[in-house]
Scaffold this motif. Structure first.
Motif, PDB file in Angstrom:
ATOM      1  N   GLY A 134       0.892  -1.165   0.202  1.00  0.00           N
ATOM      2  CA  GLY A 134       0.073  -0.055   0.047  1.00  0.00           C
ATOM      3  C   GLY A 134       0.849   1.205   0.057  1.00  0.00           C
ATOM      4  N   HIS A 135       2.036   1.453   0.780  1.00  0.00           N
ATOM      5  CA  HIS A 135       2.884   2.417   0.653  1.00  0.00           C
ATOM      6  C   HIS A 135       3.429   2.474  -0.604  1.00  0.00           C
ATOM      7  CE1 HIS A 135       3.078   2.809   5.333  1.00  0.00           C
ATOM      8  NE2 HIS A 135       3.134   1.410   5.247  1.00  0.00           N
ATOM      9  N   GLU A 139       1.078   6.497  -7.038  1.00  0.00           N
ATOM     10  CA  GLU A 139      -0.017   7.915  -7.474  1.00  0.00           C
ATOM     11  C   GLU A 139       0.613   9.133  -7.688  1.00  0.00           C
ATOM     12  OE1 GLU A 139      -4.571   8.546  -6.427  1.00  0.00           O
ATOM     13  OE2 GLU A 139      -3.233   7.914  -4.558  1.00  0.00           O
ATOM     14  N   GLN A 140       1.488   9.180  -6.562  1.00  0.00           N
ATOM     15  CA  GLN A 140       1.825  10.582  -6.619  1.00  0.00           C
ATOM     16  C   GLN A 140       3.042  10.843  -7.608  1.00  0.00           C
ATOM     17  OE1 GLN A 140       1.387  13.077  -3.875  1.00  0.00           O
ATOM     18  NE2 GLN A 140       2.456  14.269  -5.473  1.00  0.00           N
ATOM     19  N   GLN A 170       1.242  12.121 -10.564  1.00  0.00           N
ATOM     20  CA  GLN A 170       0.877  13.671 -10.366  1.00  0.00           C
ATOM     21  C   GLN A 170       1.822  14.384 -10.583  1.00  0.00           C
ATOM     22  OE1 GLN A 170      -0.948  13.749  -6.528  1.00  0.00           O
ATOM     23  NE2 GLN A 170      -2.686  12.235  -6.918  1.00  0.00           N
ATOM     24  N   LEU A 185       1.937   1.762  -3.480  1.00  0.00           N
ATOM     25  CA  LEU A 185       1.050   2.304  -4.277  1.00  0.00           C
ATOM     26  C   LEU A 185       0.500   3.933  -4.120  1.00  0.00           C
ATOM     27  CD1 LEU A 185      -1.529  -0.778  -3.975  1.00  0.00           C
ATOM     28  CD2 LEU A 185      -0.251  -0.001  -6.257  1.00  0.00           C
ATOM     29  N   VAL A 186       0.625   4.198  -2.824  1.00  0.00           N
ATOM     30  CA  VAL A 186       0.364   5.814  -2.769  1.00  0.00           C
ATOM     31  C   VAL A 186       1.566   6.491  -3.368  1.00  0.00           C
ATOM     32  CG1 VAL A 186       0.423   7.417  -0.865  1.00  0.00           C
ATOM     33  CG2 VAL A 186      -0.967   5.219  -0.561  1.00  0.00           C
ATOM     34  N   ALA A 187       2.799   5.871  -3.433  1.00  0.00           N
ATOM     35  CA  ALA A 187       3.824   6.810  -3.822  1.00  0.00           C
ATOM     36  C   ALA A 187       3.799   6.682  -5.297  1.00  0.00           C
ATOM     37  CB  ALA A 187       5.147   6.080  -3.384  1.00  0.00           C
TER      38      ALA A 187
END
Length: 371
Positions: A201-202, A208-209, A212, A204-206
């Motif tokens: 999960g860590h 997504e960032q 962006q 996947l969040v990174a």
């Protein structure tokens, strides 16, 4: 010599790519049909088949000498027919459109380039005209790769559908697997386990960032993109998962290389390893395909635009095509094809007026470039 009739014949031949759909018919039957058609029209025909049952076809009309050679390239494989609305192999004409699997992507382009090459060479040209009907573009593009081991040209046109707009760039892509390591343990013993899925999960969040933060822009393509495509992990509900695998795709613009992309991802993983307790991961690069950008002043681009007879619409595509392989082989090229809709969809069609228009433009381009 009607491209509509030839297109109907091609649609009726099952050429589903077996690397996409296990048991798919492949390109043998359609290559046989194109071979007969080219021989009937007095082309020199070469069959390339490094992978048995997956042939590509190269038809050549030799020039008289002293002129430039031109390759027309189009793929004869299609995606699957399951879920198609109606009979995908029964071409149907309705409201000026022809429907069927491959009508748009891209048997229309293949029919147009076959007919155009024949029309343009009714009177001898100085340069060679080379028509490559290639296998496997819908999966790994080994067809064009095989053709380029045997043939080259002074320029090329890929007749993928482009809505009759001049396509001078497209994105590339790189695939990666990220394997996040955990430690298996019974669900009642959290002190013994490391949850690989939670650690993922860590990442996947990174990821997504990262998407962006991709702000470098190409004037036609915009920015690159990244997304997680597949995820798998865990054994059972009562066990801490020992591993979690994420497959991701990074779409690239000109100037972004696989090495650049890999460094982006390694930087993220190194940061997580340093800051997240018990985070461990490995990164593996998969298939990589270069982005493509044509020189707008190349002779083949100027010749095709002159053959349009009207101001062109210049565009780029977000998807990858065999243009990148031709360009990497040192062959100036561009993409130009029909109008229509439904690539990979339940209903697929080509606008027949655009098929006729494409055939005419290609005929004039061949004559202008090779004559």
């Amino acid at each position: 010599m009607n491209p509509r009739d030839l297109l109907a014949e091609l649609i009726a031949i099952d050429s589903v790519n077996p690397d996409l759909v296990p048991g798919g018919n492949g390109e043998t039957a359609i290559a046989d049909h194109c071979t007969d058609w080219f021989r009937h029209n007095n082309f020199e025909v070469h069959r390339l088949e490094q992978r048995r049952g997956r042939p590509s076809l190269v038809a050549v009309r030799r020039g008289t000498g002293g002129g430039k050679s031109l390759m027309l390239n189009g793929h004869i494989d299609t995606v699957g027919t399951s879920g198609y609305d109606g009979d995908p192999l029964a071409p149907e004409i309705k409201d000026g459109r022809m429907f069927g699997r491959g009508a748009f992507d891209m048997k229309s382009g293949v029919a147009a380039m076959m007919v155009a090459a024949t029309k343009a060479t009714e009177h001898p040209l100085r340069g060679d005209v080379i028509v490559a009907c290639v296998a496997d573009e819908e999966h790994g593009s080994f067809g064009t790769e095989e053709v380029l081991t045997r043939f080259t040209a002074d320029a090329a046109i890929v007749t993928e559908p482009s809505h009759l707009e001049v396509t001078l760039a497209h994105k590339g892509f790189v695939w990666f697997d990220v394997e996040i390591e955990g430690k298996a343990a019974h669900g009642s013993r959290p002190e013994l386990g490391v949850d690989a899925i939670a650690k993922a999960g860590h990442f996947l969040v990174a990821l997504e960032q990262l998407g962006q933060d991709l702000t470098t822009r190409h004037h036609l393509l915009g920015t690159g993109t990244v997304h997680a495509s597949l995820i798998s992990g865990g054994e059972e509900a009562s066990t801490y998962p020992s591993s979690c695998r994420i497959t991701l795709e990074r779409r690239t613009i000109p100037g972004e290389t696989p090495d650049v992309v890999e460094n982006e991802l390694r930087k993220i993983l190194d940061h997580l390893t340093a800051t997240v307790p018990d985070f461990r991961a490995t990164l593996t690069r998969g298939l990589a395909r270069d982005p493509f950008e044509a020189d707008p002043d190349a002779e083949i681009v100027r010749t095709l635009i002159a053959g349009l007879g009207e101001p062109p619409v210049i565009r780029a595509e977000p998807f990858w095509t065999d243009c990148a392989l031709l360009d990497r082989a040192g062959i100036p090229c561009l993409l130009f094809g029909v109008d229509g809709a439904g690539a990979h969809a339940a209903t697929e069609y080509v606008d027949l007026a655009s098929l006729d228009r494409l055939t005419d433009v290609l005929t004039r381009t061949i004559t202008g470039f090779c004559g």
